[in-house]
Design a protein around this motif. Structure first.
Motif, PDB file in Angstrom:
ATOM      1  N   ALA A   1      34.654  33.346  96.636  1.00 15.75           N
ATOM      2  CA  ALA A   1      35.715  33.137  96.185  1.00 15.75           C
ATOM      3  C   ALA A   1      36.788  34.355  96.662  1.00 15.75           C
ATOM      4  N   PHE A   2      37.860  34.148  96.729  1.00 14.23           N
ATOM      5  CA  PHE A   2      38.921  35.040  97.315  1.00 14.23           C
ATOM      6  C   PHE A   2      40.388  34.665  96.938  1.00 14.23           C
ATOM      7  N   SER A   3      41.162  35.717  96.607  1.00 16.03           N
ATOM      8  CA  SER A   3      42.495  35.510  96.252  1.00 16.03           C
ATOM      9  C   SER A   3      43.605  36.385  96.918  1.00 16.03           C
ATOM     10  N   LYS A   4      44.704  36.092  97.571  1.00 13.40           N
ATOM     11  CA  LYS A   4      45.628  37.138  97.983  1.00 13.40           C
ATOM     12  C   LYS A   4      46.400  37.309  96.704  1.00 13.40           C
TER      13      LYS A   4
ATOM     14  N   VAL B   1      35.351  35.233  87.156  1.00 18.02           N
ATOM     15  CA  VAL B   1      35.405  36.879  87.415  1.00 18.02           C
ATOM     16  C   VAL B   1      36.890  37.161  86.984  1.00 18.02           C
ATOM     17  N   LYS B   2      36.998  38.256  86.290  1.00 19.36           N
ATOM     18  CA  LYS B   2      38.460  38.862  86.185  1.00 19.36           C
ATOM     19  C   LYS B   2      38.216  40.241  86.696  1.00 19.36           C
ATOM     20  N   VAL B   3      39.126  40.515  87.270  1.00 16.81           N
ATOM     21  CA  VAL B   3      39.593  42.143  87.792  1.00 16.81           C
ATOM     22  C   VAL B   3      40.918  42.322  87.579  1.00 16.81           C
ATOM     23  N   LYS B   4      41.161  43.650  87.118  1.00 19.24           N
ATOM     24  CA  LYS B   4      42.549  44.297  87.248  1.00 19.24           C
ATOM     25  C   LYS B   4      42.797  44.895  88.672  1.00 19.24           C
ATOM     26  N   LEU B   5      43.852  44.304  89.070  1.00 20.75           N
ATOM     27  CA  LEU B   5      44.385  44.816  90.524  1.00 20.75           C
ATOM     28  C   LEU B   5      45.607  45.743  90.399  1.00 20.75           C
ATOM     29  N   THR B   6      45.576  47.106  90.846  1.00 22.79           N
ATOM     30  CA  THR B   6      46.945  47.980  90.625  1.00 22.79           C
ATOM     31  C   THR B   6      47.468  48.314  91.929  1.00 22.79           C
ATOM     32  N   ASN B   7      48.615  48.166  92.397  1.00 26.03           N
ATOM     33  CA  ASN B   7      49.324  48.689  93.521  1.00 26.03           C
ATOM     34  C   ASN B   7      49.445  50.302  93.086  1.00 26.03           C
TER      35      ASN B   7
ATOM     36  N   ASN C   1      38.209  47.224  85.628  1.00 23.54           N
ATOM     37  CA  ASN C   1      37.984  46.270  84.437  1.00 23.54           C
ATOM     38  C   ASN C   1      37.485  44.981  84.922  1.00 23.54           C
ATOM     39  N   LEU C   2      36.230  44.998  85.726  1.00 29.81           N
ATOM     40  CA  LEU C   2      35.718  43.962  85.772  1.00 29.81           C
ATOM     41  C   LEU C   2      35.019  43.124  84.639  1.00 29.81           C
ATOM     42  N   GLN C   3      35.257  41.898  84.484  1.00 27.59           N
ATOM     43  CA  GLN C   3      34.610  41.026  83.609  1.00 27.59           C
ATOM     44  C   GLN C   3      33.919  39.982  84.318  1.00 27.59           C
ATOM     45  N   VAL C   4      32.678  39.705  84.098  1.00 23.62           N
ATOM     46  CA  VAL C   4      31.894  38.520  84.605  1.00 23.62           C
ATOM     47  C   VAL C   4      31.556  37.585  83.646  1.00 23.62           C
ATOM     48  N   ILE C   5      32.099  36.727  83.032  1.00 23.27           N
ATOM     49  CA  ILE C   5      31.996  35.842  82.093  1.00 23.27           C
ATOM     50  C   ILE C   5      31.041  34.459  82.541  1.00 23.27           C
TER      51      ILE C   5
ATOM     52  N   PRO D   1      55.151  48.308  94.013  1.00 22.13           N
ATOM     53  CA  PRO D   1      54.399  49.625  93.618  1.00 22.13           C
ATOM     54  C   PRO D   1      54.588  50.007  92.045  1.00 22.13           C
ATOM     55  N   GLY D   2      53.110  50.455  91.698  1.00 26.49           N
ATOM     56  CA  GLY D   2      52.811  50.398  90.258  1.00 26.49           C
ATOM     57  C   GLY D   2      52.534  49.237  89.556  1.00 26.49           C
ATOM     58  N   GLU D   3      52.673  48.179  90.180  1.00 31.45           N
ATOM     59  CA  GLU D   3      52.467  46.802  89.360  1.00 31.45           C
ATOM     60  C   GLU D   3      50.867  46.457  89.301  1.00 31.45           C
ATOM     61  N   SER D   4      50.563  45.958  88.115  1.00 36.72           N
ATOM     62  CA  SER D   4      49.352  45.396  87.922  1.00 36.72           C
ATOM     63  C   SER D   4      48.970  43.796  87.565  1.00 36.72           C
ATOM     64  N   LYS D   5      47.887  43.514  87.933  1.00 38.06           N
ATOM     65  CA  LYS D   5      47.732  41.885  87.738  1.00 38.06           C
ATOM     66  C   LYS D   5      46.278  41.568  87.500  1.00 38.06           C
ATOM     67  N   GLU D   6      46.050  40.880  86.471  1.00 34.72           N
ATOM     68  CA  GLU D   6      44.519  40.508  86.240  1.00 34.72           C
ATOM     69  C   GLU D   6      44.403  39.168  86.989  1.00 34.72           C
TER      70      GLU D   6
END
Length: 155
Positions: A96-99, A60-66, A48-52, A104-109
């Motif tokens: 840009a970067f972010s750690k 830039v928004k992206v959903k990251l899931t373990n 779900n990449l969004q570039v606004i 497990p199974g968790e997602s974050k935008e």
């Protein structure tokens, strides 16, 4: 480069903008380990990449899931590629970067802001930083060679 340690206390730096991954990616050289390469005990999915677009900037928004079985960390990296430029530029540049740490199974935008400086480059003919209007590719991944999502923005 140059004549290290220099002459009369002066050394000329001649390496230019093609250093590290900028060289490898621009000239299609396969390094042993690419920039940003890391190992983990788990896996991650990018969605779900969004570039606004904004005023000479972008969000830039992206959903990251373990997607694995272990808690782990992932560095989300955002690269910018200018499609057409007055001067030759690297294939892509980390802007840009972010750690992010996820169970497990968790997602974050993950949200990252690209200020106007992320789209500028130093024009050595004009002796100034410039932001050329146009289309920019936004590349999101876990390393310079592992791009998981792509988008575009026009400034």
């Amino acid at each position: 480069m140059g004549d290290y340690p220099g002459k009369n206390g002066k050394e000329v730096y001649k390496e230019g903008i093609y250093v590290g991954y900028r060289y490898y990616d621009s000239y299609n050289v396969a390094p042993e380990f690419c920039f940003g390469h890391g190992l983990s005990y788990t896996t991650f999915k990018y969605d779900n990449l969004q570039v606004i677009p904004g005023n000479k900037q972008a969000t830039v928004k992206v959903k990251l899931t373990n997607t694995g079985d272990m808690t782990g960390g992932e560095v989300v990296e955002v690269y910018v590629h200018q499609e057409k430029s007055e001067l030759k530029r690297p294939e892509k540049e980390l802007k840009a970067f972010s750690k992010v740490f996820l169970k497990p199974g968790e997602s974050k935008e993950v949200e990252l802001t690209l200020p106007s400086s992320a789209f500028e480059y130093y024009n050595d003919q004009k002796h100034q930083w410039v932001l050329e209007p146009g289309k920019f590719d936004i590349l999101v991944g876990s390393s310079s060679r592992d791009i998981r999502q792509t988008g575009t923005v026009t400034l």
